[in-house]
Design a protein around this motif. Sequence first.
Motif, short mmCIF file in Angstrom:
data_model
loop_
_atom_site.label_atom_id
_atom_site.label_comp_id
_atom_site.label_asym_id
_atom_site.label_seq_id
_atom_site.Cartn_x
_atom_site.Cartn_y
_atom_site.Cartn_z
N LYS A 9 -14.74 -0.36 -3.45
CA LYS A 9 -14.39 0.67 -4.14
C LYS A 9 -13.65 1.30 -3.70
O LYS A 9 -12.29 1.77 -4.72
CB LYS A 9 -15.18 1.11 -5.51
N HIS A 10 -13.55 2.33 -2.75
CA HIS A 10 -12.92 2.72 -1.44
C HIS A 10 -11.23 2.38 -1.59
O HIS A 10 -10.70 3.02 -1.23
CB HIS A 10 -14.36 3.42 -0.75
N ALA A 11 -11.69 1.13 -0.68
CA ALA A 11 -10.47 0.25 -0.28
C ALA A 11 -9.84 0.30 -1.23
O ALA A 11 -8.85 0.31 -0.80
CB ALA A 11 -11.48 -0.30 0.15
N ILE A 12 -10.17 -0.30 -3.03
CA ILE A 12 -9.17 -0.12 -3.51
C ILE A 12 -8.84 0.86 -3.69
O ILE A 12 -7.23 0.90 -4.12
CB ILE A 12 -10.06 -1.25 -4.68
N ALA A 13 -9.18 1.85 -4.03
CA ALA A 13 -8.53 3.85 -4.47
C ALA A 13 -8.49 3.85 -3.48
O ALA A 13 -6.39 4.05 -3.90
CB ALA A 13 -9.85 4.56 -3.93
N ASN A 14 -8.15 3.42 -1.72
CA ASN A 14 -7.28 4.07 -0.62
C ASN A 14 -5.93 3.19 -0.89
O ASN A 14 -4.27 3.48 -0.66
CB ASN A 14 -7.70 3.60 0.34
N ALA A 15 -5.97 1.88 -1.31
CA ALA A 15 -4.84 0.94 -1.34
C ALA A 15 -4.29 1.34 -2.28
O ALA A 15 -2.79 1.90 -2.13
CB ALA A 15 -5.19 -0.67 -1.96
N PHE A 16 -4.69 2.03 -3.67
CA PHE A 16 -3.57 2.59 -4.61
C PHE A 16 -3.17 3.79 -4.74
O PHE A 16 -1.83 4.39 -4.53
CB PHE A 16 -4.17 2.87 -5.85
N LEU A 17 -3.96 4.50 -3.22
CA LEU A 17 -3.13 6.24 -3.08
C LEU A 17 -2.31 5.89 -2.11
O LEU A 17 -1.88 6.86 -1.22
CB LEU A 17 -4.16 6.80 -2.57
N ARG A 18 -1.75 4.36 -1.49
CA ARG A 18 -1.24 4.67 -0.31
C ARG A 18 -0.24 5.28 -0.11
O ARG A 18 0.88 5.47 -1.30
CB ARG A 18 -1.27 3.20 0.33
N ARG A 19 0.43 6.24 1.01
CA ARG A 19 2.09 7.19 0.95
C ARG A 19 3.41 6.04 -0.21
O ARG A 19 3.93 7.12 -0.46
CB ARG A 19 1.54 7.60 2.20
N GLU A 20 3.30 5.09 0.69
CA GLU A 20 4.16 4.21 0.34
C GLU A 20 4.42 4.01 -1.16
O GLU A 20 5.27 3.71 -2.07
CB GLU A 20 4.42 2.83 1.62
N TYR A 21 3.15 4.30 -1.97
CA TYR A 21 3.16 3.46 -3.25
C TYR A 21 3.54 4.90 -4.20
O TYR A 21 3.89 4.65 -5.53
CB TYR A 21 1.68 2.77 -3.87
N PHE A 22 2.98 6.17 -3.30
CA PHE A 22 3.47 7.26 -4.20
C PHE A 22 4.66 7.31 -5.10
O PHE A 22 4.49 7.90 -6.04
CB PHE A 22 2.70 8.51 -3.20
N VAL A 23 5.78 7.73 -4.37
CA VAL A 23 6.86 7.74 -5.09
C VAL A 23 7.11 6.71 -6.20
O VAL A 23 7.75 7.40 -7.74
CB VAL A 23 8.30 6.65 -4.56
N TYR A 24 6.29 5.44 -6.90
CA TYR A 24 6.00 4.65 -7.67
C TYR A 24 5.87 5.76 -8.70
O TYR A 24 5.89 5.31 -9.74
CB TYR A 24 6.30 3.07 -7.27
N TYR A 25 4.58 6.25 -8.61
CA TYR A 25 3.39 6.43 -9.34
C TYR A 25 4.52 8.07 -10.38
O TYR A 25 4.35 7.78 -11.15
CB TYR A 25 2.31 7.09 -9.05
#
Lengths: 322, 353
Positions: A9-25
Amino acid sequence: MLPPEKLNKHAIANAFLRREYFVYYVFILTLLFFTVTLHDVSFFSVTNFMNVIRQTTPVTIMAIGLTFALAGGHIDLSIGAVVALAALVAALLLQMVPVPVAVIGALMVGVAVGLINGLLIEWLKVSSLLITLGTMGVITGVARQLTNLESVPIIEPSFNFVFGSGSFGPVSVLLLWTLGIAALGYLLLRKCRFGRHLLAVGGNEKGARAMGISTIKVRIMALVLASSAAALAGLLYAGRLHGARYTLGEADLLTVIAAVAIGGTSLFGGRASILGAVIGSWLMGLINNGLILSGFSTNEQMIARGVILVVAVAIGVKEQQK
Amino acid sequence: MTMRFLTIFLAFLASISAVSAAELRGPLGNPATPVSGIALSDSERQTIRQGGYKAALVWHGSSTWVNALTAGAKAAFDELGIRLVGQTDAQFDPAKQASDLENVMALEPDMILTLVIDGASVKSSFDKAVKAGAELVLLSNPISGYQPGREYVGIVTDDMQGMGVAAAELMAEAVPGGGNIGVIYHDADYFITNTRDRAFMNAIDSGEHGAFSVKAKRGFTKESETSSIASAMVLQYPMLEAVYVSWDAAAEGVIAGLRAAGRPDIKVITHDLGVNNLVDMAMGGNLYASVADRPYEIGYAMALLGAYGILDKPAPAFSVVGFDKVRRDSIAQVWQSTYHTPLPPLLQRALQQ
C-alpha cells in the motif's frame, strides 16, 4: 517491520505521490475548482479551452525548449528576446520572400542565438545565467533597432493561418503545434540517444564524460533547441497577432520558467519532463483564464496567481524532499 | 522657408484640431493655451542661432511615439542651430531617469526637454539641473513644488480629456444610438492613460452619446494581457457590440482575441496609431477608429519653449496640442500629421485593397 500488504500500500501511495505526477494533480484540481466556481460563465467549454490553448501555445513551445536547456544543466534567459527578434525577422522577410523562406530565416535566428550562447558558455566556462543575460540584452537591442520600435504587420494569409490564426472546425492550429512539438520533444528526450546523453550530462557531468559522452556538444545542442523553440514561439505570436513588435515575449520568461519547474523539471539539470512542461504551461494559462473569468481585479489576480504558484512549488519541493 | 511652412502648418493643424483647451487646466490651475501660440520672431531665432546652444532629451521610454516626439524637437533644433548633445530613455524607471539626468548634465545642456515619470522621486536630480541653469521644458507631468517661469519654462501636453471624449464620440459612431460595450482600461497609476480612460467613461456614462451599457470593465497592466481579457470578455458577454481599449499596442491583443473568437462584428475603439492595427482597419477588420495625438508637434513646441527660456521670453505655462479622429478614410492624412513620415508601404497596399 510492516507486513507485506502494508508495504505494498505504501509503495502504491508513494508511486501516486511522486514528484513528476504532482503537476497533473494540481492541474486537475484547478480545472475542477474553476469548473465548479465558474459553472455559469462557460468555463468548461470547448471554446474556452481553445482560448486557453491559443493564449498558451507560445509559452508551451518555449517551455518545451527550455526543458532541454535545463535538463543539461543550463538556463537560457534570452528566449523571451529571441521571440521578438524571430517574429520581426519573419514579418520583415515576408514582405520580400515566400513564406517558407521567411519561416526558415526566422528559425535560423533561434539556431544562431542558441549556437552563440552555447559556444560562449562552453568556451568561456561561464555560468549560462550570465551569458544568456548578456545575449538577452544584445538581442533585445537588435530587435528594437531593427524596425526602430515600429511594429510590422503581416498580411500574408497562409502564414497567419498556419502560424496561429487558423483552425479546423473548433480546433485551433495552435493545439496542433502544441501536440506536434510536444511529441517531437518527448521523442528527442526519451527515445533518442541525445536525450539520454543530455540527462546524463545534466545529472552527473563527470560521470557522463567518463562514459565518453561529448558533454559540450550535447549542451550546445540543448541550447540550440531552446532558442529554436523560442523562435518558433515568435512565429506563432506573429501569426496570431498578424504582425510583430519588439515587445513580443518580453513578459513570458518567468511564466515559462515557472511552468517548467512546476512540471517537474529540475532547475539544476538531470531531471526533465516534456509532458510536465506542457501541463505546467496549461496550468498557468488555466489559472490566468479562470481568474479573469472570476472577475477579479488586476491586483487580486496578481495576488492569487502568486499564491497559487508559491503553494504549488512548495508542495512540489516538499514531495521531492520526501 | 521651412520655418514659415512649419509655422503655417502648425497653425493649420491647430485650427482644424478638436482641441478642447478651454476645459483644461494645468497642474497649478493655469489655463490651457493652444500650442499654435508658441512662436519665435526672426530676430529671436537669429539670437538663438548665434548663441550655439546645446539641448538634451531626457525621455521616459522609447516607442514610435517618442521617436516622433524626438523628430519634432530635432526639426526645431535644426532650424535654431541648437546642438542635441544627449538623449536618454528611462524605460519608465524613475531611478534610471534620475541617473540619466545626472549623466546628461555632464554635457552642460542649455535646455532639457523631458517627460518626468515621477515628479516627486526625481525632484532632487532636477533641482541640480535647474541650479546649473538648464531651461526645463516638461511634457505632461509636473514636478512637485516647481513653478512655471521659475524652475521650468512651461508644460506641453496632449488634450487627454478631449481625446477620451472623442473616443466616446467614435464609439457612438460605431454603435449608433448606443448598445452593449466592453471596456479594457489601463489599471496602473499613469496620468495620461488614466485621464483618457476616465474621460471616455465619463462621456459614456453621461448618456450624451447614446444609451450605452458597459457590460464588462476589466483592467490590464501589461499589453500582453489584453488578448486573454478580450477572449474571456466575449465568452462571458457574447452580446458585446464594441470594445474600448486604452491604447493601440494593447488593442492588438484585443483584436487577436476577437479574431480567434470569430467575432468580426465587434468593433474596437482605441487611442494612438500603430501600423498593425491600421492595416486591420484598412482591411475592414475589428478596429473601427482611433484617436491620435501629435507627438511631432509636441516635440517641436517643446523645443521652441526651450528657446523662450533661453531668451527669457514670457512663455505660456500650459500648452495643449490637438488630436485627430482616425477612420479608414483619414489614415493617410492623420499618419502624416502624427509622425511626419511617409505612410509605410504595407499600409499603403492595405488601403488600396
